[in-house]
Design an enzyme around this catalytic site. Structure first.
Site: not given
Length: 214
Positions: A40, A109, A138
């Site tokens: 990521r 997601s 996040k």
């Protein structure tokens, strides 16, 4: 393609800009039993992402663990990664599948009931319930945490593997597995640990002892 085991996904921490530290933690996670690596990178440029992906692919190949790229289908294609994980505002699943082909892993997601139903209809390989608990990793554009109640609501709606992410650590991982998840995905639980390999082993042991669904 390796056998896909969704029990423990290490999502790499893009706040670690030093490559030596970054790949040391990544390899520690592999040594400790991470079953999937999700690369990521939200802020680096394309060439830096590509270079990290190449090295991550080589490490994952050595440990026979799948590498999934977060969001960037171009990077996944360029390094021949095992798949991608996409969010609700990324490229549509149907187009991602068209580009990647039938054999690659594609995860999506999900943060609400309707998204889980859509993912089931699309035949997505797995869904990531995000966030399951509150997280500081996040920070932007996060949906409210779903909690165990949300996991139990979504589980009957999706027939393939479910991985939960967000605020997961040793003390709550077992509850997630007991309530229907096939695995957990973590960032800071491993990347910020004093001993990342040991932390990974401990998490994996908890998951396996709880009896995750493959």
């Amino acid at each position: 393609m390796y056998r896909v085991d969704y029990s423990l996904v290490y999502v790499t921490d893009d706040s670690i800009t030093d490559d030596t530290a970054f790949f040391k933690i990544l390899e520690d996670a592999l040594k400790g039993g991470a079953s999937i690596i999700q690369l990521r990178e939200k802020s680096c440029n394309t060439i830096s992402f590509y270079n990290r992906a190449l090295k991550a692919k080589a490490l994952c190949y050595a440990y026979r663990v799948p590498l999934i790229i977060n969001d960037r289908i171009d990077i996944a294609l360029a390094v021949e990664a095992d798949g991608v994980h996409i969010g609700q505002t990324d490229m549509p699943y149907s187009k991602a599948r068209e580009l990647l082909g039938a054999t690659k892993i594609i995860g999506l997601s999900v943060s609400k009931r309707e998204q889980a139903i859509e993912a089931e209809n699309l035949k997505v390989d797995y869904i990531g319930i995000s966030p399951i608990f509150n997280t500081s990793t996040k920070k932007s554009d996060l949906a409210p945490s779903l909690g165990i109640k949300g996991l139990k609501m979504i589980r009957p709606l999706f027939s393939k593997p479910i991985v939960c992410i967000g605020g997961i650590h040793q003390k709550n991982a077992a509850d997630i597995i007991k309530n229907g998840a096939n695995g957990v995905a973590v960032i800071s639980a491993i990347s910020k640990a004093k001993y990342p390999e040991k932390e990974t082993k401990n998490l994996k042991e908890i998951i396996c002892q709880t009896g995750f669904i493959q």
